[in-house]
Design an enzyme around this catalytic site. Sequence first.
Site, mmCIF file in Angstrom:
data_model
loop_
_atom_site.group_PDB
_atom_site.id
_atom_site.type_symbol
_atom_site.label_atom_id
_atom_site.label_comp_id
_atom_site.label_asym_id
_atom_site.label_seq_id
_atom_site.Cartn_x
_atom_site.Cartn_y
_atom_site.Cartn_z
ATOM 1 N N CYS A 201 0.843 -1.004 -0.068
ATOM 2 C CA CYS A 201 -0.250 0.065 0.217
ATOM 3 C C CYS A 201 0.674 1.477 -0.404
ATOM 4 C CB CYS A 201 -0.482 0.120 1.279
ATOM 5 S SG CYS A 201 -1.901 1.693 1.370
ATOM 6 N N CYS A 204 0.338 3.523 3.476
ATOM 7 C CA CYS A 204 0.566 2.818 4.987
ATOM 8 C C CYS A 204 1.939 1.738 4.840
ATOM 9 C CB CYS A 204 -0.489 2.393 5.653
ATOM 10 S SG CYS A 204 -1.471 0.623 5.339
ATOM 11 N N CYS A 217 -6.546 -2.081 0.723
ATOM 12 C CA CYS A 217 -5.041 -2.361 1.225
ATOM 13 C C CYS A 217 -6.125 -2.592 2.750
ATOM 14 C CB CYS A 217 -4.395 -1.064 2.071
ATOM 15 S SG CYS A 217 -3.548 -0.817 3.032
ATOM 16 N N CYS A 220 -4.948 0.164 5.852
ATOM 17 C CA CYS A 220 -5.900 1.232 6.653
ATOM 18 C C CYS A 220 -6.969 0.719 5.417
ATOM 19 C CB CYS A 220 -4.539 1.765 6.217
ATOM 20 S SG CYS A 220 -4.121 2.290 4.070
ATOM 21 N N ASP A 338 21.235 1.180 -16.028
ATOM 22 C CA ASP A 338 21.225 -0.017 -15.478
ATOM 23 C C ASP A 338 19.945 -0.732 -15.570
ATOM 24 O OD1 ASP A 338 20.580 -1.910 -12.515
ATOM 25 O OD2 ASP A 338 20.399 -0.391 -12.046
#
EC number: 6.3.5.13
Length: 412
Positions: A201, A204, A217, A220, A338
């Site tokens: 999430c 949170c 989620c 939360c 990268d």
Amino acid sequence: MAGNTEPLSPRAKLAVTAGKAAAAVSRAAGRGSGSVIGGKVALRLDPDLLARLAQHLDVVLVSATNGKTTTTRLIAEALRAAGPVVSNALGANMPAGITSALAGGSDAKFGVIEVDEKYLAGVARDVTPKCIALLNLSRDQLDRAAETRMLAEKWREGLSGSKAVIVANADDPLVVWAASSSQQVVWVAAGQAWKDDAWSCPSCGGVMQRPGDDWFCGQCGFRRPTPTWALTGDHVLDPHGSAWPIHLQLPGRANKANATSSAAVAAVFGVPPQVALERMYQVQAVAGRYDVVSFLGRDLRLLLAKNPAGWLETFSLIDPPPTPVVLSVNARGADGTDTSWLWDVDYTQLAGHPIFVIGDRKLDMAVRLEVAGLDFRVCETLDEAVQSAPPGRIEIIANYTAFQDVRRRVGN
């Protein structure tokens, strides 16, 4: 804002002229379109030029990890039904390239601007957009771009208090979290094939639950908002419940999703979905993407894929085995240096295809394919790969600068 046609100051006019001259010199020297150097020169002479050039336009900004350039093109086509459009159609999406594009559109009514994710908040401050389209966020250029949640946080902070209408993908938790700080949000169910950047999430840090197409989620209560626009099969469902057919020349589910978001944006500017979607049909290719070209007596289809989410969508487009596939990966500045993202892509989906590997980082790709248990051949050049491929149309999948290399070689 639109309607303010205050003429450019002498300084701004000088900056525009100098920028165009620098761009012309760059083009003459064979260094590309010149839009970036032209914009840099212009902004050096007048740091407020971007805001000045946008003041008479109704602006829409488009930002995402994947699909920015195509969606920008689709929105531009749709809005041409309502007036002249200026757009950075070739994808120069940082402030210098955007400034160059707007400098060429003095008669335009609408500005349709693709913006690099890192620069969205700053450009939004400068151009006071009427609408901002947020499509997705996923891992990309790990050495240059911030981690995805950090980018989402930048968007959330930068868009907080914006008066723009935010057209946002309800299926991407990172986009939803970023857009939720805004006053006016139009939610679009555009789908999300790549989910590996949204398992936790963003609000949170809890584990995201994903039953079916929904998400929430468990800790939360942060959850998927109810969309008012949706992609359903080959149709766009509008807020009134009407279904409008999508007829695109561009392939794949991802482009239908792009068309759905584009129709939602067009509606903000008063262009109805039927008109918007009909105009999108005119788009055959976008900056070379999806083009089929003839080279060394073979038909090559050019496909761009620059990060794991993009490769996933691209695999769904290619013709079935035994269609030959050429993979080309570079790691220059514009790509990100990268290449660890190669390990996030499920290349086993290419099983059964004759595979040819080219590009600056062909050995990185070769190691990845070896681990995936695939048969492939490393080639020094595109010419060698094409001449080695068995019969049939060849699918070329390349990341950003590798794609430009291929286009130059085939004369596209």
